[in-house]
Design an enzyme around this catalytic site. Structure first.
Site, PDB file in Angstrom:
ATOM      1  N   SER A  14       0.833  -1.207   0.000  1.00 27.82           N
ATOM      2  CA  SER A  14       0.000   0.000   0.000  1.00 27.82           C
ATOM      3  C   SER A  14       0.873   1.265   0.000  1.00 27.82           C
ATOM      4  O   SER A  14       0.479   2.297  -0.547  1.00 27.82           O
ATOM      5  CB  SER A  14      -0.971   0.000   1.184  1.00 27.82           C
ATOM      6  OG  SER A  14      -0.285  -0.027   2.416  1.00 27.82           O
ATOM      7  N   CYS A 100     -13.832  -9.282   4.415  1.00 23.21           N
ATOM      8  CA  CYS A 100     -13.280  -7.994   4.824  1.00 23.21           C
ATOM      9  C   CYS A 100     -13.209  -7.042   3.626  1.00 23.21           C
ATOM     10  O   CYS A 100     -13.523  -5.855   3.747  1.00 23.21           O
ATOM     11  CB  CYS A 100     -11.893  -8.206   5.413  1.00 23.21           C
ATOM     12  SG  CYS A 100     -11.114  -6.690   5.956  1.00 23.21           S
ATOM     13  N   CYS A 205      -7.290 -10.675   8.353  1.00 19.70           N
ATOM     14  CA  CYS A 205      -7.327  -9.379   7.691  1.00 19.70           C
ATOM     15  C   CYS A 205      -7.419  -8.245   8.706  1.00 19.70           C
ATOM     16  O   CYS A 205      -8.407  -8.112   9.418  1.00 19.70           O
ATOM     17  CB  CYS A 205      -8.543  -9.374   6.765  1.00 19.70           C
ATOM     18  SG  CYS A 205      -8.981  -7.793   6.113  1.00 19.70           S
TER      19      CYS A 205
END
Length: 403
Positions: A14, A100, A205
């Site tokens: 990310s 999730c 998650c």
């Protein structure tokens, strides 16, 4: 300038996603999701979310982008954790990561991002999105969004996004999907990001490193029971049913049907602390020795609290040719490709993350859909997701049900 909210998880993927988007000229905002408060079930003294949020903050500072934390623990508990407890209690094995993504990242989180004026939400998933304008039967045109496998065959994460909708995909970006993992680390190193050498996160998650049995035992009570071993030679595996006289739907039902065991078919080989803590295909955690080959779980009976096992990963009790998805649990990413009752489609399918795609056929019935594989599949597990693909594109998925 288009605005993108990046789900900064404190990991390298990310972090690089945020960097790439900034390079591409987007206005980027970093948002960290805090999804868990209870540190009693995490391993050692690590506080994973705290460490991750600090790393995410440092990445945002390095990239010069605004950053904030959102607390979604209430929604996470309600939509993911309670669902998991319920599924395990009923003898099914859920996939929290798929849920999730559907319920938290691309729903609750996406709504927050859009309320901040974002045009898109971006994550560090290894997958790709493409747009295509198609012409419908009535001559009208529409844009469809395709979910494609990531370029890195070792990291393709499209399976985890198998429950996304066209609306969710339309607003999503996956900047690292075109890259290989080593390239992502290389970019992070070049940019001197704190996450460059950070290990990939394991565990649930956004909860972090959790001992699953302890986590489940918070709500599901241990319950002593017996483990039985069913021999490969058992009559149940060796009485071949003649399916040729049956209708197609009856044949598919027989191929998808679970074997029904009882203790008299085998021998008692050990004890366990609750059938609902175990899953089909599991080998570890049984604590039974002295067998020629390792024992694998071939069935769990949560009602009677019994675990049935078989020796070796080729035990016939592990394999089935077909599986079933109930009508209300069929999900099409490509709504323009939906099958009607009586229709079939040749596809590729997988029943777990990282499983190589398997040749299969979809058979749409009135009450659901059968997936029939060319080769029998091991450990088809109720509650898990089956995804179906055409080439590199994931077009739909469903929850595996018992028939």
């Amino acid at each position: 300038m288009k605005r993108v909210v990046v789900g900064l998880s404190g990991g390298v993927d990310s972090s690089v996603a945020a960097y790439l988007l900034k390079e591409q000229g987007y206005e980027v905002i970093g948002l960290f999701m805090k999804n868990w408060h209870d540190d009693t079930v995490t391993i050692s003294n690590e506080c994973p979310w705290l460490e991750d949020s600090n790393d995410a903050l440092m990445v945002a500072e390095k990239l010069g982008i605004p950053f904030q934390t959102v607390d979604l623990s209430e929604q996470y508990k309600e939509k993911i954790v309670d669902y998991m407890f319920n599924e395990y209690e009923n003898g099914r094995t859920p996939n929290p990561d798929v849920l999730c993504n559907r319920e938290i990242k691309f729903d609750v989180f996406m709504k927050i991002a859009l309320s901040l004026g974002a045009d898109y939400v971006a994550t560090g998933h290894y997958c790709r999105k493409e747009e295509e304008v198609i012409t419908n039967e009535d001559g009208t045109q529409q844009t469809v969004y395709k979910l494609l496998a990531g370029v890195d065959p070792n990291k393709d994460q499209s399976y985890f996004l198998c429950q996304l909708s066209q609306e969710q995909l339309a607003k999503s970006l996956f900047p690292v999907g075109e890259l290989l993992k080593p390239q992502v680390r290389e970019i992070a190193t070049k940019m001197n990001l704190i996450t460059a050498d950070k290990k990939d996160s394991q565990g649930l998650c956004f909860i972090g490193k959790v001992r699953l049995p302890e986590f489940l035992q918070q709500q599901l009570k241990p319950k002593d029971g017996f483990i039985y071993e069913i021999p490969k030679e058992a009559e149940i595996f060796n009485t071949q049913k003649d399916l040729s006289s049956l209708s197609l739907e009856e044949q598919l039902f027989e191929e998808a049907k679970s074997y029904t065991y009882n203790p008299s078919m085998g021998k008692k080989v050990g004890e366990h602390y609750g059938a609902h803590f175990f899953t089909i295909g599991q080998r570890k955690g049984l604590n039974v020795g002295g067998t020629a080959e390792p024992l694998f779980i071939i069935a769990t009976d949560v009602k009677e609290n019994i675990i049935y096992t078989g020796q070796g990963n080729q035990h016939p009790g592990l394999f089935h040719k077909a599986l079933f998805v109930k009508e209300d649990e069929i999900h099409w990413i490509r709504e323009d490709m939906v099958l009607q009752a009586g229709e079939t489609m040749s596809i590729l399918a997988r029943i777990r993350y990282r499983q190589p795609l398997q040749k299969a056929t979809l058979y749409k019935m009135q009450d659901g859909m059968y997936v029939r594989f060319e080769e029998p599949q091991s450990a088809i597990t109720e509650g898990q997701f089956v995804s179906w693909h055409i080439g590199e594109e994931l077009i739909g998925s469903g929850v595996i049900s018992k028939v």
